[in-house]
Design a protein around this motif. Structure first.
Motif, PDB file in Angstrom:
ATOM      1  N   MET A   1      75.516  -4.952  33.974  1.00 47.94           N
ATOM      2  CA  MET A   1      75.992  -6.062  33.504  1.00 47.94           C
ATOM      3  C   MET A   1      76.110  -6.429  31.847  1.00 47.94           C
ATOM      4  O   MET A   1      75.123  -6.212  31.361  1.00 47.94           O
ATOM      5  N   THR A   2      77.107  -7.013  31.485  1.00 49.33           N
ATOM      6  CA  THR A   2      77.159  -7.410  30.078  1.00 49.33           C
ATOM      7  C   THR A   2      76.172  -8.204  29.565  1.00 49.33           C
ATOM      8  O   THR A   2      76.047  -9.208  30.494  1.00 49.33           O
ATOM      9  N   ARG A   3      75.685  -8.564  28.293  1.00 53.02           N
ATOM     10  CA  ARG A   3      74.724  -9.490  28.088  1.00 53.02           C
ATOM     11  C   ARG A   3      75.710 -10.859  27.874  1.00 53.02           C
ATOM     12  O   ARG A   3      74.974 -11.973  27.980  1.00 53.02           O
ATOM     13  N   ASP A   4      76.744 -10.964  27.675  1.00 48.89           N
ATOM     14  CA  ASP A   4      77.637 -12.064  27.589  1.00 48.89           C
ATOM     15  C   ASP A   4      78.121 -12.654  28.878  1.00 48.89           C
ATOM     16  O   ASP A   4      78.854 -13.648  28.843  1.00 48.89           O
ATOM     17  N   ARG A   5      77.743 -11.888  29.919  1.00 49.74           N
ATOM     18  CA  ARG A   5      78.222 -12.508  31.163  1.00 49.74           C
ATOM     19  C   ARG A   5      77.759 -13.805  31.684  1.00 49.74           C
ATOM     20  O   ARG A   5      76.523 -13.804  31.689  1.00 49.74           O
ATOM     21  N   GLN A   6      78.616 -14.694  31.873  1.00 47.11           N
ATOM     22  CA  GLN A   6      77.881 -15.912  32.509  1.00 47.11           C
ATOM     23  C   GLN A   6      78.385 -16.325  33.761  1.00 47.11           C
ATOM     24  O   GLN A   6      79.596 -16.303  34.219  1.00 47.11           O
ATOM     25  N   MET A   7      77.776 -16.545  34.740  1.00 42.90           N
ATOM     26  CA  MET A   7      78.113 -16.824  36.220  1.00 42.90           C
ATOM     27  C   MET A   7      78.154 -18.303  36.544  1.00 42.90           C
ATOM     28  O   MET A   7      76.856 -18.862  35.907  1.00 42.90           O
ATOM     29  N   VAL A   8      79.003 -18.871  36.960  1.00 49.01           N
ATOM     30  CA  VAL A   8      78.873 -20.505  37.358  1.00 49.01           C
ATOM     31  C   VAL A   8      78.968 -20.585  39.003  1.00 49.01           C
ATOM     32  O   VAL A   8      79.861 -20.111  39.451  1.00 49.01           O
ATOM     33  N   SER A   9      78.119 -21.441  39.288  1.00 45.06           N
ATOM     34  CA  SER A   9      78.135 -21.803  40.811  1.00 45.06           C
ATOM     35  C   SER A   9      78.586 -23.146  41.092  1.00 45.06           C
ATOM     36  O   SER A   9      78.350 -23.928  40.192  1.00 45.06           O
ATOM     37  N   SER A  10      79.126 -23.234  42.068  1.00 44.26           N
ATOM     38  CA  SER A  10      79.746 -24.764  42.505  1.00 44.26           C
ATOM     39  C   SER A  10      78.794 -24.992  43.673  1.00 44.26           C
ATOM     40  O   SER A  10      78.539 -26.289  44.044  1.00 44.26           O
ATOM     41  N   GLY A  11      77.729 -24.268  44.024  1.00 48.26           N
ATOM     42  CA  GLY A  11      76.734 -24.751  44.937  1.00 48.26           C
ATOM     43  C   GLY A  11      77.174 -24.469  46.250  1.00 48.26           C
ATOM     44  O   GLY A  11      76.488 -24.884  47.367  1.00 48.26           O
ATOM     45  N   SER A  12      78.345 -23.786  46.651  1.00 47.08           N
ATOM     46  CA  SER A  12      78.686 -23.392  47.972  1.00 47.08           C
ATOM     47  C   SER A  12      77.921 -22.626  48.519  1.00 47.08           C
ATOM     48  O   SER A  12      77.435 -21.568  47.999  1.00 47.08           O
ATOM     49  N   PRO A  13      77.830 -22.770  49.754  1.00 47.89           N
ATOM     50  CA  PRO A  13      76.741 -21.765  50.603  1.00 47.89           C
ATOM     51  C   PRO A  13      77.401 -20.542  50.926  1.00 47.89           C
ATOM     52  O   PRO A  13      76.643 -19.522  50.972  1.00 47.89           O
ATOM     53  N   GLY A  19      78.303 -12.966  48.064  1.00 40.31           N
ATOM     54  CA  GLY A  19      78.142 -12.390  46.818  1.00 40.31           C
ATOM     55  C   GLY A  19      79.196 -12.615  45.614  1.00 40.31           C
ATOM     56  O   GLY A  19      79.438 -11.461  45.185  1.00 40.31           O
ATOM     57  N   PHE A  20      79.404 -13.971  45.440  1.00 38.68           N
ATOM     58  CA  PHE A  20      80.298 -14.162  44.471  1.00 38.68           C
ATOM     59  C   PHE A  20      80.055 -15.437  43.515  1.00 38.68           C
ATOM     60  O   PHE A  20      78.867 -16.047  43.966  1.00 38.68           O
ATOM     61  N   SER A  21      80.690 -15.777  42.535  1.00 36.47           N
ATOM     62  CA  SER A  21      80.450 -16.778  41.692  1.00 36.47           C
ATOM     63  C   SER A  21      81.722 -17.540  41.887  1.00 36.47           C
ATOM     64  O   SER A  21      82.785 -17.072  41.685  1.00 36.47           O
ATOM     65  N   ARG A  22      81.445 -18.873  41.544  1.00 38.72           N
ATOM     66  CA  ARG A  22      82.892 -19.797  41.480  1.00 38.72           C
ATOM     67  C   ARG A  22      83.787 -19.308  40.320  1.00 38.72           C
ATOM     68  O   ARG A  22      84.803 -19.439  40.340  1.00 38.72           O
ATOM     69  N   ALA A  23      83.047 -19.181  39.234  1.00 34.00           N
ATOM     70  CA  ALA A  23      83.628 -18.646  38.017  1.00 34.00           C
ATOM     71  C   ALA A  23      82.653 -17.527  37.360  1.00 34.00           C
ATOM     72  O   ALA A  23      81.494 -17.671  37.251  1.00 34.00           O
ATOM     73  N   VAL A  24      83.458 -16.622  36.502  1.00 34.49           N
ATOM     74  CA  VAL A  24      82.534 -15.794  35.775  1.00 34.49           C
ATOM     75  C   VAL A  24      83.188 -15.729  34.197  1.00 34.49           C
ATOM     76  O   VAL A  24      84.626 -15.771  34.109  1.00 34.49           O
ATOM     77  N   ARG A  25      82.378 -15.797  33.138  1.00 38.59           N
ATOM     78  CA  ARG A  25      82.868 -15.725  31.817  1.00 38.59           C
ATOM     79  C   ARG A  25      82.373 -14.498  31.281  1.00 38.59           C
ATOM     80  O   ARG A  25      81.081 -14.307  31.382  1.00 38.59           O
ATOM     81  N   SER A  26      83.229 -13.850  30.716  1.00 40.48           N
ATOM     82  CA  SER A  26      82.661 -12.364  30.059  1.00 40.48           C
ATOM     83  C   SER A  26      83.647 -12.594  28.503  1.00 40.48           C
ATOM     84  O   SER A  26      84.730 -12.218  28.661  1.00 40.48           O
ATOM     85  N   GLY A  27      82.859 -12.806  27.670  1.00 38.90           N
ATOM     86  CA  GLY A  27      83.434 -12.790  26.295  1.00 38.90           C
ATOM     87  C   GLY A  27      84.321 -13.975  26.310  1.00 38.90           C
ATOM     88  O   GLY A  27      84.043 -15.055  26.675  1.00 38.90           O
ATOM     89  N   GLU A  28      85.532 -13.872  25.920  1.00 36.49           N
ATOM     90  CA  GLU A  28      86.592 -15.027  25.832  1.00 36.49           C
ATOM     91  C   GLU A  28      87.162 -15.199  27.317  1.00 36.49           C
ATOM     92  O   GLU A  28      88.090 -15.957  27.610  1.00 36.49           O
ATOM     93  N   TYR A  29      86.994 -14.201  28.142  1.00 37.35           N
ATOM     94  CA  TYR A  29      87.885 -14.259  29.462  1.00 37.35           C
ATOM     95  C   TYR A  29      87.139 -15.088  30.518  1.00 37.35           C
ATOM     96  O   TYR A  29      85.936 -14.894  30.790  1.00 37.35           O
ATOM     97  N   VAL A  30      87.504 -16.086  31.333  1.00 40.05           N
ATOM     98  CA  VAL A  30      87.060 -16.620  32.473  1.00 40.05           C
ATOM     99  C   VAL A  30      87.733 -16.549  33.580  1.00 40.05           C
ATOM    100  O   VAL A  30      89.185 -16.832  33.570  1.00 40.05           O
TER     101      VAL A  30
END
Length: 130
Positions: A1-13, A19-30
């Motif tokens: 996993m890259t250090r700049d990876r941000q995972m966003v959750s919506s709280g969905s069960p 095993g997924f995230s609502r959104a993932v940001r890696s660098g400039e890409y979301v």
């Protein structure tokens, strides 16, 4: 996993279960995952109404974009998946309300069904934060 990876959750069960995230940001890409019309109470929003369901999907996706440091103006691609392509104009109306001036690349496609049969639409979004 890259250090700049941000995972966003919506709280969905479903997020930890699948095993997924609502959104993932890696660098400039979301990337915003396929987003269904689920209300805060876990129930389907707008049962039987493609327009209302698309609005809800876009609300959830926009919230995920913001949490990842992006906004609708950063969106470069959307994918709208429908269980009945004949209703594409209702989904397009909701899409156009958000993206008329942004005009990302967009694809509408018919699918056989979603996890919940009450869902008529799901939306995916890709954005580049400049």
């Amino acid at each position: 996993m890259t250090r700049d990876r941000q995972m966003v959750s919506s709280g969905s069960p479903l997020e930890p279960q699948i095993g997924f995230s609502r959104a993932v940001r890696s660098g400039e890409y979301v990337a915003v995952a396929g987003t269904a019309p689920i209300g805060d109470d876990g129930a389907t929003v707008g049962t039987g109404d493609v327009y209302a369901q698309t609005v809800r999907c876009l609300d959830i996706a926009e919230r995920a974009l913001k949490e990842a440091g992006a906004e609708l103006g950063h969106v470069v691609r959307t994918r709208v998946m429908l269980t009945d392509i004949e209703q594409w104009t209702e989904a397009a109306r909701a899409h156009g309300e958000r993206f008329a001036s942004i005009r990302p690349a967009c694809t509408f496609v018919e699918v056989s069904r979603f996890i919940d049969p009450a869902w008529l639409v799901e939306v995916e979004i890709d954005a580049v934060v400049d």
